[in-house]
Design a protein around this motif. Sequence first.
Motif, short mmCIF file in Angstrom:
data_model
loop_
_atom_site.label_atom_id
_atom_site.label_comp_id
_atom_site.label_asym_id
_atom_site.label_seq_id
_atom_site.Cartn_x
_atom_site.Cartn_y
_atom_site.Cartn_z
N GLU A 68 -47.56 -79.45 58.51
CA GLU A 68 -46.44 -79.92 59.32
C GLU A 68 -45.15 -79.37 58.75
O GLU A 68 -44.87 -79.52 57.55
CB GLU A 68 -46.38 -81.44 59.34
N LYS A 69 -44.36 -78.74 59.60
CA LYS A 69 -43.05 -78.24 59.19
C LYS A 69 -42.11 -79.43 59.09
O LYS A 69 -41.96 -80.20 60.03
CB LYS A 69 -42.56 -77.24 60.25
N MET A 70 -41.47 -79.59 57.93
CA MET A 70 -40.57 -80.71 57.71
C MET A 70 -39.28 -80.50 58.51
O MET A 70 -38.69 -79.43 58.47
CB MET A 70 -40.24 -80.86 56.22
N LYS A 71 -38.85 -81.52 59.23
CA LYS A 71 -37.66 -81.43 60.07
C LYS A 71 -36.39 -81.33 59.25
O LYS A 71 -35.48 -80.61 59.58
CB LYS A 71 -37.57 -82.65 60.99
N ASP A 72 -36.34 -82.10 58.18
CA ASP A 72 -35.10 -82.21 57.42
C ASP A 72 -34.98 -81.22 56.28
O ASP A 72 -33.95 -81.15 55.63
CB ASP A 72 -34.95 -83.63 56.89
N LYS A 73 -36.03 -80.44 56.01
CA LYS A 73 -36.00 -79.50 54.88
C LYS A 73 -36.46 -78.12 55.34
O LYS A 73 -37.63 -77.94 55.70
CB LYS A 73 -36.90 -79.99 53.75
N GLN A 74 -35.57 -77.16 55.32
CA GLN A 74 -35.88 -75.79 55.74
C GLN A 74 -36.87 -75.15 54.77
O GLN A 74 -36.68 -75.20 53.56
CB GLN A 74 -34.57 -74.97 55.77
N GLY A 75 -37.94 -74.58 55.29
CA GLY A 75 -38.91 -73.87 54.47
C GLY A 75 -39.84 -74.77 53.66
O GLY A 75 -40.50 -74.30 52.74
N VAL A 76 -39.91 -76.05 54.01
CA VAL A 76 -40.81 -76.98 53.31
C VAL A 76 -41.83 -77.51 54.32
O VAL A 76 -41.50 -77.82 55.46
CB VAL A 76 -40.02 -78.15 52.68
N PHE A 77 -43.08 -77.60 53.87
CA PHE A 77 -44.17 -78.03 54.72
C PHE A 77 -44.92 -79.19 54.07
O PHE A 77 -45.09 -79.22 52.86
CB PHE A 77 -45.15 -76.87 54.97
N ASP A 78 -45.35 -80.13 54.89
CA ASP A 78 -46.19 -81.23 54.45
C ASP A 78 -47.62 -80.82 54.75
O ASP A 78 -47.93 -80.44 55.89
CB ASP A 78 -45.82 -82.51 55.20
N ILE A 79 -48.48 -80.85 53.76
CA ILE A 79 -49.87 -80.46 53.97
C ILE A 79 -50.80 -81.59 53.55
O ILE A 79 -50.47 -82.39 52.68
CB ILE A 79 -50.24 -79.17 53.20
N GLN A 80 -51.94 -81.66 54.19
CA GLN A 80 -53.01 -82.58 53.81
C GLN A 80 -54.29 -82.10 54.48
O GLN A 80 -54.25 -81.24 55.36
CB GLN A 80 -52.68 -84.02 54.16
N GLY A 81 -55.41 -82.64 54.07
CA GLY A 81 -56.64 -82.16 54.65
C GLY A 81 -57.86 -82.99 54.29
O GLY A 81 -57.75 -84.07 53.70
N ARG A 82 -59.00 -82.44 54.64
CA ARG A 82 -60.29 -83.06 54.34
C ARG A 82 -61.23 -81.93 53.91
O ARG A 82 -61.44 -80.97 54.64
CB ARG A 82 -60.85 -83.77 55.56
N ARG A 83 -61.75 -82.05 52.71
CA ARG A 83 -62.65 -81.03 52.16
C ARG A 83 -64.00 -81.03 52.88
O ARG A 83 -64.29 -81.94 53.64
CB ARG A 83 -62.85 -81.27 50.66
N GLN A 84 -64.81 -80.03 52.58
CA GLN A 84 -66.14 -79.93 53.19
C GLN A 84 -67.00 -81.15 52.84
O GLN A 84 -67.87 -81.52 53.61
CB GLN A 84 -66.84 -78.64 52.74
N ASP A 85 -66.77 -81.76 51.68
CA ASP A 85 -67.56 -82.93 51.30
C ASP A 85 -66.93 -84.23 51.81
O ASP A 85 -67.30 -85.32 51.37
CB ASP A 85 -67.75 -82.99 49.78
N ARG A 86 -65.97 -84.11 52.72
CA ARG A 86 -65.26 -85.22 53.39
C ARG A 86 -64.20 -85.91 52.52
O ARG A 86 -63.56 -86.83 52.97
CB ARG A 86 -66.23 -86.27 53.93
N ARG A 87 -64.02 -85.50 51.28
CA ARG A 87 -62.96 -86.09 50.45
C ARG A 87 -61.61 -85.67 51.02
O ARG A 87 -61.43 -84.53 51.44
CB ARG A 87 -63.07 -85.64 48.99
N THR A 88 -60.66 -86.59 51.01
CA THR A 88 -59.35 -86.28 51.55
C THR A 88 -58.50 -85.56 50.51
O THR A 88 -58.66 -85.74 49.30
CB THR A 88 -58.60 -87.54 52.02
#
Length: 141
Positions: free
Chosen positions: A33-53
């Motif tokens: 997700e591109k951060m609205k208030d910070k230029q060039g900063v992204f929020d990242i998160q995910g789920r691995r193949q083993d389902r761990r977040t």
Amino acid sequence: MFFHIYIVPLKQTPVVYIKPANGTDGRGIFRIEKMKDKQGVFDIQGRRQDRRTIAPRKVSASRLESIVRQWCIEGSFLIQQGIPLQLLGGRFHDYRMLVQKNGQGIWELTVMAARVGAAQSITSNLHGGGHAVRAETLLKE
């Protein structure tokens, strides 16, 4: 350079998902997700193949490039536009509809259900800790 492949969608939409082309159960999904208030900063998160977040964190564009390169090292991936599907409390949800032809050959909606993701999850998959809810109940909320 691979970075150009996913930076273009981020110019058009603030959220993208990178998903394995033949994945299931919410495994291997990465949210940017591109951060609205910070230029060039992204929020990242995910789920691995083993389902761990993978816990949310903020990274620069240059760091994002190396993270995505590492994430997408094997296999084919899809890039999907994110849509705002968070409930109060930040949980993601989606709706599933089954459409079938009736006895006259006309398509009909036969079942509709909703799924609510687990806390801190970017997906609503049941295998990832989500749970099913009557669609009508969730739509009223």
